[in-house]
Design a protein around this motif. Structure first.
Motif, PDB file in Angstrom:
ATOM      1  N   ILE A   1      -7.552  14.478  18.321  1.00 29.36           N
ATOM      2  CA  ILE A   1      -8.423  15.083  17.306  1.00 29.36           C
ATOM      3  C   ILE A   1      -9.811  15.327  17.910  1.00 29.36           C
ATOM      4  N   VAL A   2     -10.308  16.533  17.771  1.00 29.26           N
ATOM      5  CA  VAL A   2     -11.692  16.818  18.155  1.00 29.26           C
ATOM      6  C   VAL A   2     -12.410  17.222  16.891  1.00 29.26           C
ATOM      7  N   VAL A   3     -13.523  16.574  16.615  1.00 28.56           N
ATOM      8  CA  VAL A   3     -14.229  16.889  15.371  1.00 28.56           C
ATOM      9  C   VAL A   3     -15.718  17.056  15.638  1.00 28.56           C
ATOM     10  N   ASP A   4     -16.283  18.099  15.042  1.00 25.82           N
ATOM     11  CA  ASP A   4     -17.708  18.372  15.273  1.00 25.82           C
ATOM     12  C   ASP A   4     -18.217  19.334  14.205  1.00 25.82           C
ATOM     13  N   ARG A   5     -19.526  19.472  14.123  1.00 27.68           N
ATOM     14  CA  ARG A   5     -20.089  20.526  13.268  1.00 27.68           C
ATOM     15  C   ARG A   5     -19.877  21.851  13.984  1.00 27.68           C
ATOM     16  N   THR A   6     -19.429  22.858  13.271  1.00 24.52           N
ATOM     17  CA  THR A   6     -19.142  24.144  13.907  1.00 24.52           C
ATOM     18  C   THR A   6     -20.404  24.821  14.404  1.00 24.52           C
TER      19      THR A   6
ATOM     20  N   ASN B   1     -30.566  17.991  11.002  1.00 27.14           N
ATOM     21  CA  ASN B   1     -30.462  17.204   9.770  1.00 27.14           C
ATOM     22  C   ASN B   1     -29.078  17.210   9.129  1.00 27.14           C
ATOM     23  N   SER B   2     -28.045  17.550   9.893  1.00 25.61           N
ATOM     24  CA  SER B   2     -26.696  17.437   9.330  1.00 25.61           C
ATOM     25  C   SER B   2     -26.342  15.960   9.208  1.00 25.61           C
TER      26      SER B   2
ATOM     27  N   GLU C   1     -18.005  17.914   1.968  1.00 24.78           N
ATOM     28  CA  GLU C   1     -18.371  18.799   3.086  1.00 24.78           C
ATOM     29  C   GLU C   1     -17.388  19.969   3.188  1.00 24.78           C
ATOM     30  N   ASP C   2     -17.862  21.084   3.769  1.00 28.10           N
ATOM     31  CA  ASP C   2     -16.973  22.199   4.096  1.00 28.10           C
ATOM     32  C   ASP C   2     -16.211  21.847   5.368  1.00 28.10           C
TER      33      ASP C   2
ATOM     34  N   ASN D   1     -20.830  26.280   4.486  1.00 29.70           N
ATOM     35  CA  ASN D   1     -22.112  25.615   4.589  1.00 29.70           C
ATOM     36  C   ASN D   1     -22.003  24.457   5.575  1.00 29.70           C
ATOM     37  N   ASP D   2     -22.576  24.677   6.757  1.00 27.86           N
ATOM     38  CA  ASP D   2     -22.582  23.668   7.816  1.00 27.86           C
ATOM     39  C   ASP D   2     -21.222  22.951   7.946  1.00 27.86           C
ATOM     40  N   PRO D   3     -20.156  23.724   8.198  1.00 30.35           N
ATOM     41  CA  PRO D   3     -18.821  23.111   8.174  1.00 30.35           C
ATOM     42  C   PRO D   3     -18.555  22.141   9.313  1.00 30.35           C
ATOM     43  N   ILE D   4     -17.644  21.221   9.021  1.00 27.65           N
ATOM     44  CA  ILE D   4     -17.159  20.298  10.054  1.00 27.65           C
ATOM     45  C   ILE D   4     -15.810  20.829  10.517  1.00 27.65           C
TER      46      ILE D   4
END
Ligand code: AMP
Length: 667
Positions: A237-242, A247-248, A295-296, A458-461
């Motif tokens: 799994i790789v997870v990050d803000r797109t 300030n996320s 969150e998106d 909106n600032d998706p993960i």
């Protein structure tokens, strides 16, 4: 005498109908008139000629007006008195000629097209009007002949004519100063006003609640290393803000167990227990805490990874958690868009497996009964699952209220874009409140999908669970049959295989074209072998029937194209046969994953021809990873393709250099 004035003088204007007025013989001293006379024209003809000549002389030929006046004096019909427009101070009591100054810009109006207006003025006033060539400043001298009444009338007519037009001309000929014209649009203010108006509109709807997540103590206790290890061991799994933003909030840790995500929702836990799942899939483990936090989310995951449940269970909690009475909402809270009818139906089937607080869903798609679909969406449901085309159709016709939607899912966004649904998606998304929660799933991450995410999220993960669901292929024996690119041979090989199938076997045959799917079906039917087919050209009811027939065993063979195969989830498919090798390796993995499901073993057979050599290398990787047998010829093909490609690329680069660099000159 005649010579003295005839050339230049306007002919005497009759009071009314000058057409019948006898013409003074003196007029014929005009050369034009002479010509007319010489031609033996009669008086009537001459009259017409003279009238034309009069106009020529008056306003066309630049004749001397004083001469004309003289002529008139001599004719003793009119007397002249010069005056200026609106100023009759110089007039004497006996004068029968008046001269007025008219702004030159209106002269055209007085004359009219082909002299039509001046004729009309003369006829209406009874005076004779002569537009001279005398210019004083911006004015042109106009003479009016006649009795005082007719002169007054003519003046009044001219006056009203030029007064009316003055306004018109002023508008046209006096444009406002450049600065006034170039108004600067204050976009900032306009935008702000627009946003405020939009906000005021949305304020009429109940507030959205998006935060439902409480971190389980066991998750809190996970160290950063443990989190990393879990992600690594779970399909990487790789997870990050797109889109990196300041300030996320931090990304929530994954939930390795169902209870970690849903300990506050025992009814959900009991539903999961009912279906018998043991652990969350990787995408679920990471997506649930993200989505329950409001969150998106973008899930880069394929069918078969459990992505539907990943967005569905948080959606159920979201629906129930919204303020206000659900029955009074007037429209759905959740909208799921999916590329194909099959996938939409598949999602709907998945939704209906889980009962939670009476939440209802409906599936709408092109090809289904529109009237029935309209009825169900207007009857009020909580979740609408739709293909973009039909969704847009119902929305535009006013049958579906999307203003109530607070949770949107764009499932298989890449496919929807590939199928050209972007305009429909955008139209509907625009109508949904901007503060909604948005989920997107996609097997790939091309620029189009990225753009869509940028526009509507909106600032998706982003949760990435590996582009290929390789795990699915581990339960499948993958056989590669090297073939000449010959349809006869391929078909014969297929027929031989089918004839040797045992009664407990079920197979999906994948081919590249709809026409090929039809051909194979026909061949099988002609050979007395029952089969069904599913592709984009078949009626929706036929497609549904095909799925029912293969699922309940009425037929053992389903011929399918890729578009239609999405979302196929039939437990007891024993074989997948790739009659045409797919165009990309992702599709191969997807197809192979149609068998070996639900803990069963499966087998895939792929016909591989020299035309498919571009896929050889990727296929070898998949086969190696799943510890499958690899034909020697496949290795050879992969090597030959690599050499060919390098050669092609380098010659391409050469051409590029040639064009753009120093060597590119052709002269
Ligand atoms: P999807 O990727 O959503 O198409 O799901 C593929 C299949 O996996 C569906 O039949 C689901 O019911 C099943 N599934 C979903 N979640 C799980 C899970 N946690 N464990 C086992 N199967 C699951």
């Amino acid at each position: 005498m005649c010579d003295d004035w005839d050339d230049n003088a306007p002919i005497e204007m009759p009071q009314g109908n000058y057409e019948n007025r006898p013409i003074c013989s003196q007029n014929f001293s005009n050369s034009n008139f002479r010509a007319a006379r010489g031609n033996g024209r009669n008086n009537e003809r001459n009259t017409r000629f003279q009238r034309n000549n009069r106009y020529n002389n008056s306003y066309g030929n630049g004749e001397n007006s004083s001469n004309r006046s003289d002529g008139l004096y001599r004719n003793n019909r009119f007397k002249e008195n010069k005056t200026s427009w609106g100023n009759s101070s110089n007039m004497t009591e006996n004068d029968q000629t008046e001269t007025i100054n008219v702004p030159s810009k209106f002269i055209g109006r007085i004359i009219g097209r082909g002299g039509s207006k001046i004729n009309e003025l003369q006829s209406d006033s009874g005076a004779k009007i002569q537009v001279t060539k005398d210019i004083i400043g911006d004015d042109t001298v106009v003479k009016i002949f006649g009795n005082q009444d007719s002169i007054d009338k003519a003046k009044s007519l001219i006056n009203s004519l030029t007064t009316d037009t003055t306004e018109m001309v002023r508008i046209n000929s006096n444009p406002p100063p450049l600065q006034e014209e170039k108004k600067v649009v204050d976009w900032k203010t306009l935008l702000k006003e627009c946003e405020e108006a939009e906000q005021a509109e949305w304020d009429k709807y109940p507030q959205i609640k998006k935060q439902f997540y409480v971190e389980h103590p066991e998750v809190t206790d996970l160290t950063e290393e443990e989190v990393q290890l879990f992600r690594q061991e779970n399909n990487n799994i790789v997870v990050d803000r797109t889109f990196k933003k300041e300030n996320s909030l931090p990304i929530p840790k994954p939930c390795p167990k169902f209870i970690h995500a849903f300990f506050n929702y025992p009814e959900i836990l009991s539903e999961i227990e009912k279906v018998g799942f043991q652990t969350p899939t990787p995408i679920q483990a990471q997506a649930w805490p993200v989505l329950l936090s409001g969150e998106d989310l973008i899930g880069i995951a394929q069918t078969g990874t459990g992505k539907t449940l990943a967005f569905l269970l948080p959606a159920l909690i979201h629906i129930d958690g919204q303020p206000g009475n659900r029955s009074e909402r007037g429209g759905p809270a959740v909208l799921v868009m999916a590329p194909t009818r099959e996938l939409a139906l598949q999602i709907d089937k998945e939704v209906k497996k889980y009962y939670y607080r009476g939440i209802t869903s409906v599936c709408v798609y092109g090809g289904g009964n529109r009237r029935e679909q309209v009825k169900t969406v207007t009857d009020g449901v909580d979740i609408v699952i739709a293909t973009p085309g039909r969704l847009n159709d119902l929305y535009e016709a006013g049958h579906l209220n999307v203003k109530t939607v607070t949770y949107v899912v764009l499932d298989e966004a890449d496919r929807m874009l590939d199928m050209g649904f972007e305009p429909q998606i955008r139209k509907v998304m625009y109508a949904i409140r901007p503060t909604r929660q948005t989920v997107m799933t996609s097997a790939t991450w091309p620029p189009g999908v990225r753009r869509l995410a940028d526009s509507y999220m909106n600032d998706p993960i982003q949760v990435y669970v590996g582009s290929l669901d390789l795990a699915a292929t581990h339960t499948v024996t993958q056989i590669i049959e090297m073939m000449p690119d010959d349809d006869e041979i391929k078909l014969q090989t297929l027929m031989d295989f089918v004839r040797n199938m045992s009664p407990d076997q079920k197979m999906i045959v994948f081919c590249g074209k709809k026409s090929r799917a039809d051909e194979i079906s026909s061949e099988l039917v002609l050979a007395g072998i029952d089969c069904q087919s599913i592709h984009g050209n078949r009626e929706q009811s036929d497609r549904e029937q095909a799925l029912i027939d293969i699922a309940n065993g009425t037929v053992k063979i389903l011929i399918a194209t890729d578009v239609a195969s999405r979302g196929l989830d039939i437990d007891d498919i024993t074989h997948v046969l790739n009659y045409d090798f797919p165009k990309n390796i992702e599709e191969y993995v997807h197809r192979v994953g149609r068998t070996g499901r639900a803990g069963k073993l499966g087998e895939s057979i792929s016909y591989f021809t020299r035309n498919d050599w571009g896929q050889a290398k990727d296929l070898i990787n998949i086969l190696e990873e799943a510890q499958q047998e690899i034909p020697h010829e496949l290795h050879n093909m992969a090597e030959r393709y690599t050499v060919w490609k390098e050669k092609k690329d380098s010659s391409g680069r050469g051409t590029g250099r040639g064009r753009g660099g120093f060597g590119g000159r052709r002269w």
